[in-house]
Design a protein around this motif. Structure first.
Motif, PDB file in Angstrom:
ATOM      1  N   VAL A  62      94.817   7.478 -18.000  1.00 16.58           N
ATOM      2  CA  VAL A  62      93.968   6.299 -17.823  1.00 16.58           C
ATOM      3  C   VAL A  62      94.373   5.278 -18.874  1.00 16.58           C
ATOM      4  O   VAL A  62      94.308   5.553 -20.077  1.00 16.58           O
ATOM      5  CB  VAL A  62      92.472   6.665 -17.985  1.00 16.58           C
ATOM      6  N   ASN A 135      89.959   6.756  -7.985  1.00 17.40           N
ATOM      7  CA  ASN A 135      90.960   6.105  -8.825  1.00 17.40           C
ATOM      8  C   ASN A 135      91.130   4.627  -8.525  1.00 17.40           C
ATOM      9  O   ASN A 135      92.002   3.976  -9.090  1.00 17.40           O
ATOM     10  CB  ASN A 135      92.295   6.843  -8.688  1.00 17.40           C
ATOM     11  N   TYR A 143      84.880   2.729 -14.301  1.00 14.65           N
ATOM     12  CA  TYR A 143      85.487   4.029 -14.591  1.00 14.65           C
ATOM     13  C   TYR A 143      84.448   4.986 -15.167  1.00 14.65           C
ATOM     14  O   TYR A 143      84.325   6.133 -14.728  1.00 14.65           O
ATOM     15  CB  TYR A 143      86.653   3.821 -15.556  1.00 14.65           C
ATOM     16  N   TRP A 147      83.822   6.855 -11.512  1.00 13.79           N
ATOM     17  CA  TRP A 147      85.106   7.533 -11.317  1.00 13.79           C
ATOM     18  C   TRP A 147      84.901   8.928 -10.741  1.00 13.79           C
ATOM     19  O   TRP A 147      85.505   9.304  -9.753  1.00 13.79           O
ATOM     20  CB  TRP A 147      85.888   7.581 -12.626  1.00 13.79           C
TER      21      TRP A 147
END
Length: 160
Positions: A62, A135, A143, A147
């Motif tokens: 990430v 993603n 996120y 996520w």
């Protein structure tokens, strides 16, 4: 310029690269060093980008970018893609194929081609409650919040 991922603002841009397998402990150490070196030197039009990274579940890279002062340019994004491609070659993994799905099966992270995920959903081996990795999140806040979500709360919902 490398910054601590946790110190990036909530609106930082995020890129998530999922590997088709877990990295070994040795590979993880090498990856952390390599990512540190790349992000320390990552620039856009000669200006250092403020970026950080984390590696999750030994398979997700990430990268976060604080675009408050300097945004990524086409050239800097190209540089990051070339860098990720070099990691694919070095470690013989897939990182850029977006047609694959990662999801949790207990504590295990499964990685399947989308067509296989659809088959699993049809066979009810995965459900609306299956935790998937979305993603496609674009910011650090997305996120952190969206996520790892049940399939019913992600783009995966159309299959379950």
């Amino acid at each position: 310029m490398l910054v601590d991922f946790n110190e990036l603002p909530d609106n930082a841009r995020i890129w998530i690269y999922q590997a088709n397998r877990s990295f070994t402990e040795e590979e993880l150490q090498e990856l952390e060093q390599s990512l540190t070196e790349f992000l320390t030197e990552w620039t856009a039009h000669g200006s250092h980008l403020h970026a950080g990274f984390e590696i999750r579940y030994k398979r997700f890279i990430v990268i976060g970018l604080d675009q408050t002062n300097v945004s990524a340019s086409g050239c800097s994004i190209d540089a990051s893609v070339h860098y990720i491609q070099s990691l694919e070659k070095k470690y013989q993994v897939e990182l850029l194929d977006r047609m694959n799905v990662s999801f949790k099966q207990g504590e295990f992270i499964a990685y399947k081609p989308l067509k296989d995920f659809k088959k699993l959903a049809k066979a009810r081996s995965v459900s609306a409650n299956t935790i998937v990795f979305n993603n496609l999140v674009a910011t650090k806040q997305e996120y952190l919040e969206n996520w790892e979500v049940p399939a019913s709360e992600s783009w995966h919902s159309r299959f379950v």
